[in-house]
Design an enzyme around this catalytic site. Sequence first.
Site, PDB file in Angstrom:
ATOM      1  N   GLY A   8       0.813  -1.212   0.000  1.00  0.00           N
ATOM      2  CA  GLY A   8       0.000   0.000   0.000  1.00  0.00           C
ATOM      3  C   GLY A   8       0.846   1.259   0.000  1.00  0.00           C
ATOM      4  O   GLY A   8       0.582   2.200   0.760  1.00  0.00           O
ATOM      5  N   SER A  10       1.303   3.493  -2.462  1.00  0.00           N
ATOM      6  CA  SER A  10       0.987   4.457  -3.519  1.00  0.00           C
ATOM      7  C   SER A  10       0.603   5.829  -2.985  1.00  0.00           C
ATOM      8  O   SER A  10       0.638   6.819  -3.717  1.00  0.00           O
ATOM      9  CB  SER A  10      -0.137   3.918  -4.415  1.00  0.00           C
ATOM     10  OG  SER A  10      -1.326   3.711  -3.660  1.00  0.00           O
ATOM     11  N   GLY A  12      -0.436   8.246   1.008  1.00  0.00           N
ATOM     12  CA  GLY A  12      -0.618   8.284   2.449  1.00  0.00           C
ATOM     13  C   GLY A  12       0.569   7.765   3.241  1.00  0.00           C
ATOM     14  O   GLY A  12       1.730   8.064   2.948  1.00  0.00           O
ATOM     15  N   ASP A  50      -1.249  -6.994  -5.268  1.00  0.00           N
ATOM     16  CA  ASP A  50      -2.606  -6.917  -4.742  1.00  0.00           C
ATOM     17  C   ASP A  50      -2.677  -7.913  -3.596  1.00  0.00           C
ATOM     18  O   ASP A  50      -2.651  -9.132  -3.820  1.00  0.00           O
ATOM     19  CB  ASP A  50      -3.617  -7.264  -5.844  1.00  0.00           C
ATOM     20  CG  ASP A  50      -5.062  -7.238  -5.361  1.00  0.00           C
ATOM     21  OD1 ASP A  50      -5.286  -7.079  -4.146  1.00  0.00           O
ATOM     22  OD2 ASP A  50      -5.965  -7.413  -6.198  1.00  0.00           O
ATOM     23  N   SER A 124      -1.660  -0.822  12.326  1.00  0.00           N
ATOM     24  CA  SER A 124      -2.958  -0.967  12.971  1.00  0.00           C
ATOM     25  C   SER A 124      -3.524   0.421  13.210  1.00  0.00           C
ATOM     26  O   SER A 124      -3.444   1.296  12.349  1.00  0.00           O
ATOM     27  CB  SER A 124      -2.827  -1.772  14.266  1.00  0.00           C
ATOM     28  OG  SER A 124      -4.085  -1.987  14.866  1.00  0.00           O
ATOM     29  N   TYR A 138     -14.302  -1.109  10.653  1.00  0.00           N
ATOM     30  CA  TYR A 138     -12.852  -0.906  10.575  1.00  0.00           C
ATOM     31  C   TYR A 138     -12.195  -1.338  11.882  1.00  0.00           C
ATOM     32  O   TYR A 138     -11.163  -2.026  11.875  1.00  0.00           O
ATOM     33  CB  TYR A 138     -12.574   0.564  10.287  1.00  0.00           C
ATOM     34  CG  TYR A 138     -11.108   0.939  10.252  1.00  0.00           C
ATOM     35  CD1 TYR A 138     -10.313   0.637   9.154  1.00  0.00           C
ATOM     36  CD2 TYR A 138     -10.529   1.620  11.320  1.00  0.00           C
ATOM     37  CE1 TYR A 138      -8.975   0.993   9.117  1.00  0.00           C
ATOM     38  CE2 TYR A 138      -9.196   1.987  11.292  1.00  0.00           C
ATOM     39  CZ  TYR A 138      -8.418   1.675  10.190  1.00  0.00           C
ATOM     40  OH  TYR A 138      -7.090   2.036  10.158  1.00  0.00           O
ATOM     41  N   SER A 139     -12.795  -0.946  13.002  1.00  0.00           N
ATOM     42  CA  SER A 139     -12.269  -1.361  14.307  1.00  0.00           C
ATOM     43  C   SER A 139     -12.208  -2.875  14.418  1.00  0.00           C
ATOM     44  O   SER A 139     -11.220  -3.437  14.902  1.00  0.00           O
ATOM     45  CB  SER A 139     -13.139  -0.807  15.437  1.00  0.00           C
ATOM     46  OG  SER A 139     -13.092   0.591  15.501  1.00  0.00           O
ATOM     47  N   ALA A 140     -13.260  -3.533  13.969  1.00  0.00           N
ATOM     48  CA  ALA A 140     -13.296  -4.996  14.048  1.00  0.00           C
ATOM     49  C   ALA A 140     -12.148  -5.613  13.252  1.00  0.00           C
ATOM     50  O   ALA A 140     -11.516  -6.577  13.695  1.00  0.00           O
ATOM     51  CB  ALA A 140     -14.638  -5.509  13.536  1.00  0.00           C
ATOM     52  N   SER A 141     -11.873  -5.040  12.072  1.00  0.00           N
ATOM     53  CA  SER A 141     -10.782  -5.576  11.259  1.00  0.00           C
ATOM     54  C   SER A 141      -9.434  -5.353  11.938  1.00  0.00           C
ATOM     55  O   SER A 141      -8.550  -6.214  11.879  1.00  0.00           O
ATOM     56  CB  SER A 141     -10.798  -4.950   9.857  1.00  0.00           C
ATOM     57  OG  SER A 141     -10.363  -3.599   9.861  1.00  0.00           O
ATOM     58  N   LYS A 142      -9.258  -4.210  12.602  1.00  0.00           N
ATOM     59  CA  LYS A 142      -7.993  -3.944  13.283  1.00  0.00           C
ATOM     60  C   LYS A 142      -7.866  -4.758  14.563  1.00  0.00           C
ATOM     61  O   LYS A 142      -6.759  -5.167  14.937  1.00  0.00           O
ATOM     62  CB  LYS A 142      -7.853  -2.450  13.569  1.00  0.00           C
ATOM     63  CG  LYS A 142      -7.690  -1.599  12.316  1.00  0.00           C
ATOM     64  CD  LYS A 142      -6.484  -2.017  11.480  1.00  0.00           C
ATOM     65  CE  LYS A 142      -6.257  -1.105  10.289  1.00  0.00           C
ATOM     66  NZ  LYS A 142      -5.095  -1.508   9.459  1.00  0.00           N
TER      67      LYS A 142
END
Length: 256
Positions: A8, A10, A12, A50, A124, A138-142
Site C-alpha cells: 500500500g 501508492s 498516504g 494486490d 494498525s 474498521y475497528s473490528a478488522s484492526k
Amino acid sequence: MARVLITGASRGIGKGTATALQAQGHQVIATARDVSMLDGLPVARKVQLDVTDQASVDQALAEAGPVDVLLSNAGATVRAPIETIPLDALSGLFELNVFGALRVAQGVLPQMRERGTGQLIFMSSVLGRLVIPLIGAYSASKHALEAIAETLAVETRPFGVSVHVVQPPAVSSGGAERAEVHLDDSNPYRPLLDRLGPFRAAPVSVEEVAGVVATAIAEGDKAPFRIPVGESATTILRARKAAPDDAPFLAAPLEW
C-alpha cells in the site's frame, strides 16, 4: 540497513514511509495494486502487488527477493452502522485489512525463519483496541489484525522474527476522506455522522507515523509490540486500558 517491503505504498502512510526509509539508507521495495501510482517514488524497487490475490502476492514476493522487514500497510476503511452495513462490504474490508495482511506475512515468513531473523510491522490503529460509532467495521478488522499479530509474535519469536503493531490515531493522510460510506439520509443512524468531529481532532502527520516505523526498524526486536503514534494515541489507549470492561468505552463524548 534493511530491505523493507511496504504494501500500500501508492499514497498516504505507505508512500510517506517508503520515501523516509529510502532516504535513511534502507532498500525499499514499494508495492501497490496499480504500480503506475508509484511513478516518481524515490525507492529501490517498485512491484505490483494486490494483497487480496494469492497469485499476485506470490509473484510480487518472487520479484522482491529476500525481505528483512515487512511493513504491512495496505488497508481501507468503511463508514456504516453495524446494523445496516452490507455484509459484502464488511467481508471486503476483512479481505483487505486482515486476510491481505496475513497473506503477505505468510509469504515472507519462511525466508525469515530460515535466516533466523526478520521483522513484521503491521499498520494498525488505536481502533485496534477500542471502537467508534460508524467506524466499528474498521475497528473490528484492526482488532482481528492485532490478534493475529500478537499470535505471530509468540509463535515466531523462537525463530528470530519480531512482530510489532503501529497504532496511530487519526492521520492526515486522506484515508478518511476516501472511506467507503454506506449511510444515506434515510438511515436512522445518519445523525451520528455529523458528530464524529471530536474523534478526528488534531490528527498526526504521515511523517510522524513514518518516524515511528523507522524507529521500530532501528530498534529491531527491542521495539515494543504495540507502538502508539503521538501523545493523543498514548492518552487514548491508556484511558482504554484503565476503563472497566463491563461497559462500552468512548474516547470522546458523543451526544445525539
